[in-house]
Design a protein around this motif. Structure first.
Motif, PDB file in Angstrom:
ATOM      1  N   ASP A 147       0.863  -1.176   0.000  1.00 35.32           N
ATOM      2  CA  ASP A 147       0.000   0.000   0.000  1.00 35.32           C
ATOM      3  C   ASP A 147       0.904   1.233   0.000  1.00 35.32           C
ATOM      4  O   ASP A 147       1.462   1.613   1.029  1.00 35.32           O
ATOM      5  CB  ASP A 147      -0.903  -0.021   1.241  1.00 35.32           C
ATOM      6  N   LEU A 148       1.061   1.841  -1.181  1.00 38.27           N
ATOM      7  CA  LEU A 148       2.003   2.947  -1.329  1.00 38.27           C
ATOM      8  C   LEU A 148       1.534   4.195  -0.595  1.00 38.27           C
ATOM      9  O   LEU A 148       2.355   4.948  -0.067  1.00 38.27           O
ATOM     10  CB  LEU A 148       2.213   3.250  -2.809  1.00 38.27           C
ATOM     11  N   ALA A 149       0.238   4.438  -0.566  1.00 38.08           N
ATOM     12  CA  ALA A 149      -0.269   5.635   0.095  1.00 38.08           C
ATOM     13  C   ALA A 149      -0.128   5.555   1.606  1.00 38.08           C
ATOM     14  O   ALA A 149       0.263   6.525   2.260  1.00 38.08           O
ATOM     15  CB  ALA A 149      -1.735   5.853  -0.287  1.00 38.08           C
ATOM     16  N   ALA A 150      -0.427   4.390   2.166  1.00 32.75           N
ATOM     17  CA  ALA A 150      -0.398   4.228   3.621  1.00 32.75           C
ATOM     18  C   ALA A 150       0.945   3.732   4.143  1.00 32.75           C
ATOM     19  O   ALA A 150       1.145   3.626   5.352  1.00 32.75           O
ATOM     20  CB  ALA A 150      -1.495   3.256   4.055  1.00 32.75           C
ATOM     21  N   HIS A 151       1.894   3.428   3.240  1.00 33.21           N
ATOM     22  CA  HIS A 151       3.205   2.892   3.634  1.00 33.21           C
ATOM     23  C   HIS A 151       3.045   1.627   4.467  1.00 33.21           C
ATOM     24  O   HIS A 151       3.698   1.458   5.498  1.00 33.21           O
ATOM     25  CB  HIS A 151       4.018   3.949   4.404  1.00 33.21           C
ATOM     26  N   ARG A 152       2.183   0.724   3.966  1.00 25.45           N
ATOM     27  CA  ARG A 152       1.990  -0.558   4.645  1.00 25.45           C
ATOM     28  C   ARG A 152       2.263  -1.685   3.658  1.00 25.45           C
ATOM     29  O   ARG A 152       1.978  -1.562   2.469  1.00 25.45           O
ATOM     30  CB  ARG A 152       0.565  -0.685   5.201  1.00 25.45           C
ATOM     31  N   ILE A 153       2.780  -2.787   4.181  1.00 27.92           N
ATOM     32  CA  ILE A 153       3.069  -3.943   3.340  1.00 27.92           C
ATOM     33  C   ILE A 153       2.747  -5.211   4.107  1.00 27.92           C
ATOM     34  O   ILE A 153       2.966  -5.290   5.333  1.00 27.92           O
ATOM     35  CB  ILE A 153       4.540  -3.936   2.871  1.00 27.92           C
ATOM     36  N   SER A 154       2.207  -6.193   3.411  1.00 32.69           N
ATOM     37  CA  SER A 154       1.902  -7.471   4.044  1.00 32.69           C
ATOM     38  C   SER A 154       2.190  -8.584   3.054  1.00 32.69           C
ATOM     39  O   SER A 154       2.232  -8.376   1.842  1.00 32.69           O
ATOM     40  CB  SER A 154       0.435  -7.517   4.478  1.00 32.69           C
ATOM     41  N   ARG A 155       2.419  -9.781   3.586  1.00 33.85           N
ATOM     42  CA  ARG A 155       2.552 -10.972   2.755  1.00 33.85           C
ATOM     43  C   ARG A 155       1.537 -11.996   3.243  1.00 33.85           C
ATOM     44  O   ARG A 155       1.518 -12.334   4.423  1.00 33.85           O
ATOM     45  CB  ARG A 155       3.962 -11.567   2.833  1.00 33.85           C
ATOM     46  N   ASP A 156       0.721 -12.456   2.320  1.00 30.37           N
ATOM     47  CA  ASP A 156      -0.311 -13.448   2.637  1.00 30.37           C
ATOM     48  C   ASP A 156      -1.138 -13.010   3.849  1.00 30.37           C
ATOM     49  O   ASP A 156      -1.495 -13.813   4.711  1.00 30.37           O
ATOM     50  CB  ASP A 156       0.326 -14.820   2.895  1.00 30.37           C
ATOM     51  N   GLY A 157      -1.427 -11.701   3.925  1.00 35.18           N
ATOM     52  CA  GLY A 157      -2.258 -11.157   4.987  1.00 35.18           C
ATOM     53  C   GLY A 157      -1.541 -10.804   6.264  1.00 35.18           C
ATOM     54  O   GLY A 157      -2.135 -10.200   7.165  1.00 35.18           O
ATOM     55  N   GLU A 158      -0.247 -11.129   6.381  1.00 31.72           N
ATOM     56  CA  GLU A 158       0.519 -10.839   7.605  1.00 31.72           C
ATOM     57  C   GLU A 158       1.365  -9.585   7.389  1.00 31.72           C
ATOM     58  O   GLU A 158       2.132  -9.497   6.433  1.00 31.72           O
ATOM     59  CB  GLU A 158       1.420 -12.017   7.951  1.00 31.72           C
ATOM     60  N   ALA A 159       1.220  -8.618   8.284  1.00 31.15           N
ATOM     61  CA  ALA A 159       1.918  -7.348   8.149  1.00 31.15           C
ATOM     62  C   ALA A 159       3.429  -7.536   8.269  1.00 31.15           C
ATOM     63  O   ALA A 159       3.905  -8.316   9.101  1.00 31.15           O
ATOM     64  CB  ALA A 159       1.434  -6.367   9.209  1.00 31.15           C
ATOM     65  N   LEU A 160       4.173  -6.826   7.441  1.00 38.13           N
ATOM     66  CA  LEU A 160       5.632  -6.814   7.503  1.00 38.13           C
ATOM     67  C   LEU A 160       6.082  -5.425   7.938  1.00 38.13           C
ATOM     68  O   LEU A 160       5.482  -4.412   7.559  1.00 38.13           O
ATOM     69  CB  LEU A 160       6.231  -7.143   6.129  1.00 38.13           C
ATOM     70  N   ARG A 161       7.150  -5.372   8.697  1.00 44.72           N
ATOM     71  CA  ARG A 161       7.641  -4.088   9.212  1.00 44.72           C
ATOM     72  C   ARG A 161       8.872  -3.662   8.415  1.00 44.72           C
ATOM     73  O   ARG A 161       9.877  -4.381   8.382  1.00 44.72           O
ATOM     74  CB  ARG A 161       7.981  -4.196  10.702  1.00 44.72           C
ATOM     75  N   LEU A 162       8.783  -2.492   7.792  1.00 46.76           N
ATOM     76  CA  LEU A 162       9.906  -1.906   7.073  1.00 46.76           C
ATOM     77  C   LEU A 162      10.219  -0.547   7.663  1.00 46.76           C
ATOM     78  O   LEU A 162       9.318   0.168   8.111  1.00 46.76           O
ATOM     79  CB  LEU A 162       9.578  -1.730   5.580  1.00 46.76           C
ATOM     80  N   THR A 163      11.494  -0.187   7.652  1.00 43.83           N
ATOM     81  CA  THR A 163      11.865   1.176   8.025  1.00 43.83           C
ATOM     82  C   THR A 163      11.436   2.121   6.894  1.00 43.83           C
ATOM     83  O   THR A 163      11.185   1.682   5.761  1.00 43.83           O
ATOM     84  CB  THR A 163      13.380   1.305   8.242  1.00 43.83           C
ATOM     85  N   PRO A 164      11.334   3.419   7.176  1.00 43.18           N
ATOM     86  CA  PRO A 164      10.952   4.364   6.116  1.00 43.18           C
ATOM     87  C   PRO A 164      11.853   4.277   4.885  1.00 43.18           C
ATOM     88  O   PRO A 164      11.366   4.321   3.746  1.00 43.18           O
ATOM     89  CB  PRO A 164      11.049   5.724   6.803  1.00 43.18           C
ATOM     90  N   LYS A 165      13.157   4.166   5.063  1.00 46.52           N
ATOM     91  CA  LYS A 165      14.069   4.087   3.923  1.00 46.52           C
ATOM     92  C   LYS A 165      13.909   2.762   3.180  1.00 46.52           C
ATOM     93  O   LYS A 165      14.014   2.718   1.951  1.00 46.52           O
ATOM     94  CB  LYS A 165      15.516   4.280   4.372  1.00 46.52           C
ATOM     95  N   GLU A 166      13.685   1.684   3.906  1.00 51.75           N
ATOM     96  CA  GLU A 166      13.435   0.401   3.244  1.00 51.75           C
ATOM     97  C   GLU A 166      12.180   0.489   2.378  1.00 51.75           C
ATOM     98  O   GLU A 166      12.158  -0.012   1.252  1.00 51.75           O
ATOM     99  CB  GLU A 166      13.287  -0.714   4.286  1.00 51.75           C
TER     100      GLU A 166
END
Length: 232
Positions: A138-157
């Motif tokens: 989700d580019l607008a919300a800066h969120r990412i998940s795999r198979d429904g599970e949220a992944l944590r990325l730093t802002p630069k990542e």
């Protein structure tokens, strides 16, 4: 024209023109030919091809100059042909706006695959969501998940991920990625970039030792794997 896409072949070697011409026609494309840079730019203006295959070694000007002049007026996709020992030439061509490169000698299968990827429609607007290989970005919300599970990325990542994924299928040079994510003062910090790519692979790839999303172009940069049709 009869609806087939038209490929402009820019090369001063008649045998390369013939080889590529026969192969492209057999694959369902129409072809145009140019033997030097000036002729190539004139053909683009007059005939409006769908893609240019460009040899870097031309008799009247370097292929990089052709790209530079072309980009002043056109976003025509360009695939560069180069020798294996022209690594810096490839990097400079990509930084000037080439979409991809194929090293000589090359297989026609590889060239056709790169050509198809470069001819896919370019999105006029940045997508809000990218879905690929189980990932939802989700580019607008800066969120990412795999198979429904949220992944944590730093802002630069996340910024690095977005720079790669929004240019899926295109080679992104080290310099271009560093400039986009960290700014012009960091364009030479390639070891720093490699660390971040390694971190991203650990978080995103199903098998980080065999990455299928963030692909390495040795000595040049990285490429986000072209998604299957309908994924994004």
């Amino acid at each position: 024209m009869n609806g087939r896409q038209t490929i402009l072949i820019v090369d001063d070697e008649p045998q390369i023109q013939r080889f590529l011409g026969h192969a492209l026609v057999a694959a369902g494309y129409q072809t145009l030919l140019a033997s030097d840079g000036r002729e190539a730019l004139a053909v683009v203006a007059a005939q409006e091809p769908d893609l240019m295959i460009l040899d870097l070694g031309l008799p009247d000007m370097n292929g990089k100059e052709v790209i530079e002049r072309l980009r002043l007026r056109s976003d025509l996709p360009v695939i560069v042909l180069s020798a294996h020992d022209q690594e810096m030439e490839k990097i400079m061509a990509l930084d000037l706006g080439a979409d991809d490169f194929v090293s000589k000698p090359f297989g026609i299968g590889e060239l056709l695959a790169r050509l198809r990827a470069s001819l896919r429609p370019r999105r006029a607007a940045r997508p809000e969501m990218i879905r690929q290989d189980g990932l939802s970005i989700d580019l607008a919300a800066h969120r990412i998940s795999r198979d429904g599970e949220a992944l944590r990325l730093t802002p630069k990542e996340f910024d690095l991920l977005a720079a790669l994924a929004l240019n899926a299928g295109r080679v992104m040079t080290h310099r271009r990625l560093l400039e986009l994510v960290w700014g012009p003062a960091h364009v030479d910090d390639v070891p720093y970039l490699r660390v971040f790519v390694g971190q991203l692979r650990q978080k995103l790839e199903r098998d980080p030792a065999r990455p299928s999303l963030i692909l390495t172009e040795p000595g040049i940069g990285y490429r986000w794997a072209q998604p299957e049709l309908g994924e994004i």
